[in-house]
Write an enzyme that holds these catalytic residues in place. Structure first.
Site, PDB file in Angstrom:
ATOM      1  N   ASP A 211      -6.488 -17.721   3.430  1.00  0.00           N
ATOM      2  CA  ASP A 211      -5.765 -17.582   2.161  1.00  0.00           C
ATOM      3  C   ASP A 211      -5.526 -18.946   1.509  1.00  0.00           C
ATOM      4  OD1 ASP A 211      -5.443 -14.799   2.203  1.00  0.00           O
ATOM      5  OD2 ASP A 211      -3.686 -14.939   3.522  1.00  0.00           O
TER       6      ASP A 211
ATOM      7  N   CYS B 192       0.696 -22.113  13.788  1.00  0.00           N
ATOM      8  CA  CYS B 192      -0.701 -22.345  13.435  1.00  0.00           C
ATOM      9  C   CYS B 192      -0.743 -23.132  12.137  1.00  0.00           C
ATOM     10  CB  CYS B 192      -1.420 -21.013  13.246  1.00  0.00           C
ATOM     11  SG  CYS B 192      -1.303 -19.954  14.685  1.00  0.00           S
TER      12      CYS B 192
ATOM     13  N   CYS C 195      -1.307 -21.238   8.818  1.00  0.00           N
ATOM     14  CA  CYS C 195      -0.417 -20.090   8.591  1.00  0.00           C
ATOM     15  C   CYS C 195      -0.310 -19.721   7.114  1.00  0.00           C
ATOM     16  CB  CYS C 195       0.976 -20.394   9.127  1.00  0.00           C
ATOM     17  SG  CYS C 195       2.120 -19.013   8.938  1.00  0.00           S
TER      18      CYS C 195
ATOM     19  N   TYR D 106       0.854  -1.192   0.000  1.00  0.00           N
ATOM     20  CA  TYR D 106       0.000   0.000   0.000  1.00  0.00           C
ATOM     21  C   TYR D 106       0.885   1.236   0.000  1.00  0.00           C
ATOM     22  CZ  TYR D 106      -3.493  -3.391   1.716  1.00  0.00           C
ATOM     23  OH  TYR D 106      -4.322  -4.455   1.876  1.00  0.00           O
TER      24      TYR D 106
ATOM     25  N   ASP E 122      -7.744 -11.342   0.999  1.00  0.00           N
ATOM     26  CA  ASP E 122      -6.485 -10.772   0.526  1.00  0.00           C
ATOM     27  C   ASP E 122      -6.351 -11.203  -0.929  1.00  0.00           C
ATOM     28  OD1 ASP E 122      -3.967  -9.477   0.623  1.00  0.00           O
ATOM     29  OD2 ASP E 122      -3.733 -10.100   2.718  1.00  0.00           O
TER      30      ASP E 122
ATOM     31  N   LYS F  13      -5.996  -6.267   0.892  1.00  0.00           N
ATOM     32  CA  LYS F  13      -7.217  -6.719   1.567  1.00  0.00           C
ATOM     33  C   LYS F  13      -8.439  -6.090   0.902  1.00  0.00           C
ATOM     34  CE  LYS F  13      -4.662  -7.212   5.825  1.00  0.00           C
ATOM     35  NZ  LYS F  13      -3.372  -6.708   5.288  1.00  0.00           N
TER      36      LYS F  13
HETATM   37  C1  PLP Z   1      -2.477  -6.298   6.043  1.00  0.00           C
HETATM   38  C2  PLP Z   1      -1.316  -5.597   5.477  1.00  0.00           C
HETATM   39  C3  PLP Z   1      -1.047  -4.276   5.829  1.00  0.00           C
HETATM   40  C4  PLP Z   1      -1.916  -3.493   6.794  1.00  0.00           C
HETATM   41  O1  PLP Z   1      -3.184  -3.323   6.267  1.00  0.00           O
HETATM   42  P1  PLP Z   1      -4.320  -2.568   7.098  1.00  0.00           P
HETATM   43  O2  PLP Z   1      -5.561  -2.722   6.278  1.00  0.00           O
HETATM   44  O3  PLP Z   1      -3.870  -1.145   7.220  1.00  0.00           O
HETATM   45  O4  PLP Z   1      -4.416  -3.218   8.418  1.00  0.00           O
HETATM   46  C5  PLP Z   1       0.046  -3.666   5.265  1.00  0.00           C
HETATM   47  N1  PLP Z   1       0.824  -4.307   4.367  1.00  0.00           N
HETATM   48  C6  PLP Z   1       0.575  -5.580   3.993  1.00  0.00           C
HETATM   49  C7  PLP Z   1       1.458  -6.225   2.991  1.00  0.00           C
HETATM   50  C8  PLP Z   1      -0.501  -6.265   4.545  1.00  0.00           C
HETATM   51  O5  PLP Z   1      -0.736  -7.534   4.168  1.00  0.00           O
END
Ligand code: PLP
Length: 399
Positions: free
Chosen positions: A325, A159, A162, A143, A362, A369
């Site tokens: 996943d 887990c 995982c 992101y 995801d 997400k």
């Molecule tokens: C889950 C995740 C985040 C954080 O996502 P939020 O929606 O802000 O909790 C950041 N980077 C990666 C690669 C993720 O998988």
């Protein structure tokens, strides 16, 4: 040279005020484990020592067989689960497993079964394509404004569902423990002013010693554009003894820090895990929970509702429910997407909004997400929204 460090102390070494207090605290939990034959004589101070818990994890079929009667599926799973994501169960977790129920929710999350060696066609090694979005070792940047730092490849417990099983586990080879292994990741964050949020996960970052974790946190905290810092951990659930006063005091120094915990079932909320969560919350650390939707474990709406309600009771805010996943060997855990949508349908409006997490998938291949949930917008035309509420009644909103 004589090594005096490996003798196991069975009696408290001195009786200072602090020790007496520790002993009194530890004794509160004796009855939670002494019904298990192999732990009957464990000193409560040892039981409360997270290093003792780690050292005494159940790693072999023979050890596990002393606690539960293994099913044929478990026997086969244990014979095959070598190498990556080998079994590791803390004595604490062993003490909350139902030894009679092979389908028990805590047992299934921890004990390998033969179904793990089945790989279905759409399953992947790295379903979220994290390795592709890695600009530096141990860093995932997906992101624009936030990154994920993989602080270690170890966990207190492994887990069976995982998603990072390609990375996580206890390998034979000596781990590189140096802080310098994160240099490139930290330089990347430093030089990327858009990164305002760093998520330290792994593995489980709380498996690191306080000093190592502090080294890492302080380095990240010193980057002026990083405003939001959080840890992703399952330790309050699988090894609550790790949450010590020292740890909380250390984390406090770097406030604000948020923590995301991974709670999957109401049975994980014990007297002991509640203490761990209380200590963190009282230390000014807001807690959230990320729950993985798991077939036969938490895929019934009433179980999820109970979990969410009990999380609120211990001041943990439900954050996400993840679709499991499509990682190799987890097909037996995966539900249809409709199951997750139905769970949210049964929560939203029917209970406190704080008890309703966001259900996400995801995006396979690196989409991040993606929220999925019931649809409340029935139609949308110029200036007019037709909506339904949680009871299915229809309302029109004019703009
Ligand atoms: C889950 C995740 C985040 C954080 O996502 P939020 O929606 O802000 O909790 C950041 N980077 C990666 C690669 C993720 O998988």
């Amino acid at each position: 040279m004589a090594n005096t460090n490996n003798t196991v102390t069975t009696e408290p070494q001195n009786t200072t005020q602090e020790n007496t207090e520790q002993l009194r605290f530890a004794k509160r939990f004796i009855r939670d484990y002494q019904q298990i034959a192999i732990y009957k004589d464990v000193n409560p101070l040892d039981w409360e020592d997270w290093r003792w818990q780690l050292k005494n994890r159940i790693r072999t079929k023979e050890e596990l067989a002393q606690i539960i009667k293994l099913s044929p599926e478990e026997e086969k799973g244990l014979d095959r689960a070598r190498g990556k994501l080998s079994m590791a169960i803390t004595p604490y977790w062993a003490s909350i497993i139902d030894p009679e129920d092979a389908d028990g929710p805590l047992r299934r999350q921890a004990v390998p079964v033969s179904a793990e060696s089945a790989v279905s066609p759409h399953e992947m090694t790295d379903p979220c394509a994290e390795d592709r979005d890695s600009p530096a070792p141990f860093l995932v940047h997906r992101y624009p404004d936030r990154v994920l730092l993989l602080a270690t490849d170890h966990c207190a417990m492994y887990c069976r569902h995982c998603t990072r099983r390609r990375l996580v586990g206890e390998s034979e080879k000596k781990e590189d423990n140096s802080l310098s292994r994160f240099d490139a990741a930290i330089d990347y964050i430093k030089s990327n002013r858009k990164v305002r949020d760093v998520l330290i996960s792994g593995g489980d970052p709380l498996i690191l010693e306080d000093e190592r974790l502090e080294d890492l946190i302080s380095k990240i905290r010193s980057i002026s554009h990083v405003e939001f810092l959080r840890l992703g951990t399952r330790v309050p659930v699988t090894l609550p003894q790790r949450v010590t006063e020292n740890l909380v005091n250390m984390l406090k120094k770097y406030a604000p820090i948020w923590i995301s915990i991974h709670f999957n079932h109401p049975k994980e909320i014990t007297r002991r895990s509640k203490v761990a969560c209380d200590m963190l919350t009282d230390g000014g650390i807001p807690l959230g929970s990320q729950t993985v939707l798991l077939k036969g474990i938490n895929d019934r709406p009433y179980i999820m509702k109970k979990l969410m309600h009990e999380l609120l009771q211990i001041r943990v805010r439900p954050y996400y429910i993840y679709q499991c996943d499509p990682v190799r060997g987890t097909q037996h855990f995966r539900t249809p997407v409709a199951t997750g949508i139905n769970i949210v349908e049964k929560l939203r409006g029917h209970t406190s909004g704080y008890a309703v997490p966001v259900y996400v998938i995801d995006g396979p291949g690196g989409g991040g997400k993606i929220p999925v949930g019931p649809n409340y917008v029935l139609s949308q035309a110029k200036g007019k929204y037709v909506l339904r509420n949680y009871r299915g009644k229809i309302y029109t909103y004019l703009e």
